[in-house]
Design a protein around this motif. Sequence first.
Motif, mmCIF file in Angstrom:
data_model
loop_
_atom_site.group_PDB
_atom_site.id
_atom_site.type_symbol
_atom_site.label_atom_id
_atom_site.label_comp_id
_atom_site.label_asym_id
_atom_site.label_seq_id
_atom_site.Cartn_x
_atom_site.Cartn_y
_atom_site.Cartn_z
ATOM 1 N N CYS A 12 -28.476 -35.555 -20.933
ATOM 2 C CA CYS A 12 -28.988 -34.309 -20.642
ATOM 3 C C CYS A 12 -29.865 -34.583 -19.648
ATOM 4 C CB CYS A 12 -29.810 -34.745 -22.061
ATOM 5 S SG CYS A 12 -31.152 -33.533 -21.734
ATOM 6 N N LYS A 39 -29.085 -35.407 -35.627
ATOM 7 C CA LYS A 39 -30.497 -35.245 -34.932
ATOM 8 C C LYS A 39 -30.777 -36.133 -35.071
ATOM 9 C CE LYS A 39 -30.522 -31.277 -31.316
ATOM 10 N NZ LYS A 39 -30.598 -30.194 -31.652
ATOM 11 N N SER A 66 -39.949 -32.284 -21.557
ATOM 12 C CA SER A 66 -39.599 -33.138 -20.201
ATOM 13 C C SER A 66 -40.541 -33.174 -19.029
ATOM 14 C CB SER A 66 -38.546 -32.995 -19.395
ATOM 15 O OG SER A 66 -38.408 -31.789 -19.330
HETATM 16 N N1 GSH Z 1 -37.527 -27.518 -22.185
HETATM 17 C C1 GSH Z 1 -37.255 -29.457 -22.581
HETATM 18 C C2 GSH Z 1 -35.484 -28.744 -22.347
HETATM 19 C C3 GSH Z 1 -34.999 -30.222 -23.415
HETATM 20 C C4 GSH Z 1 -33.045 -29.530 -23.697
HETATM 21 O O1 GSH Z 1 -32.727 -28.082 -23.503
HETATM 22 N N2 GSH Z 1 -32.121 -30.434 -23.807
HETATM 23 C C5 GSH Z 1 -31.651 -29.934 -24.615
HETATM 24 C C6 GSH Z 1 -30.078 -31.332 -23.867
HETATM 25 S S1 GSH Z 1 -29.589 -31.376 -22.049
HETATM 26 C C7 GSH Z 1 -31.115 -29.800 -25.956
HETATM 27 O O2 GSH Z 1 -31.797 -31.214 -26.393
HETATM 28 N N3 GSH Z 1 -30.904 -29.084 -26.414
HETATM 29 C C8 GSH Z 1 -30.976 -29.404 -27.959
HETATM 30 C C9 GSH Z 1 -29.419 -29.185 -29.072
HETATM 31 O O3 GSH Z 1 -28.679 -29.074 -27.566
HETATM 32 O O4 GSH Z 1 -29.637 -29.094 -29.352
HETATM 33 C C10 GSH Z 1 -37.571 -29.677 -22.120
HETATM 34 O O5 GSH Z 1 -37.612 -30.235 -20.759
HETATM 35 O O6 GSH Z 1 -37.701 -31.116 -22.605
#
Ligand code: GSH
Length: 215
Positions: A12, A39, A66
């Motif tokens: 990620c 998760k 993040s």
């Molecule tokens: N705005 C968040 C976005 C984080 C994000 O979207 N991460 C993705 C993975 S790259 C995620 O966890 N998605 C949830 C999923 O796919 O279930 C950050 O900056 O931490």
Amino acid sequence: MNQPILYSFRRCPYAMRARLAIAATDISVELREVILRDKPDEMLEVSPKGTVPVLVLEDKAVIDESRDIMEWALAKADKLGWKSFSGEVLVDMDSLIDESDGPFKAALDAYKYGSRDDAIDTSIECGLGAEFMMKLNGMLEGQAYLFGDKFSFADGAILPFVRQFAHVDREWFWSQDWPNVITWLESFLDSAQFKSIMTKYPQWKTEDAGVKFGA
Ligand SMILES: N[C@@H](CCC(=O)N[C@@H](CS)C(=O)NCC(=O)O)C(=O)O
């Protein structure tokens, strides 16, 4: 382990930038490798929105964006001077990261995943991403990093997404006229810094001790 807990997913880009920032400090965390389709309840309890990365501090405070994790780490110990720039430059960095996280990431997702949706023209989205690459290419003219000759907060925040864009169609990306972006990305991908944050860990399970990550 009595240290902050980082829920992370190796591939990620958001988690990558958090790990890069932590690795740039003298902080260590307990890393728990997450599989997105499975998760852990412990993570969802503290951050129900269910995205990685998530950082849980010793006092149980939760940081689940993040960029905020990067800010937290660098506020503790900006060992490499990622934010050692003038106030004006820091403002410019923030707006470049906003552009990357906003319109560029939207175009990247549409380009990468859009073929599953007839309403999305992936070539338009790719073009939007390419415009951002050309902007970065201009910024990288005559200097190794976005804001000079030193790796900065902005490089750490943006490079994981440029990597993701490049990997959608490597042959195409590497044949484009953005040599400075290619050099910048390649040196990042070859760096000990990047390799150190891409170690493979098994999925964390409740009964496991997490892995020590960082200093
Ligand atoms: N705005 C968040 C976005 C984080 C994000 O979207 N991460 C993705 C993975 S790259 C995620 O966890 N998605 C949830 C999923 O796919 O279930 C950050 O900056 O931490």
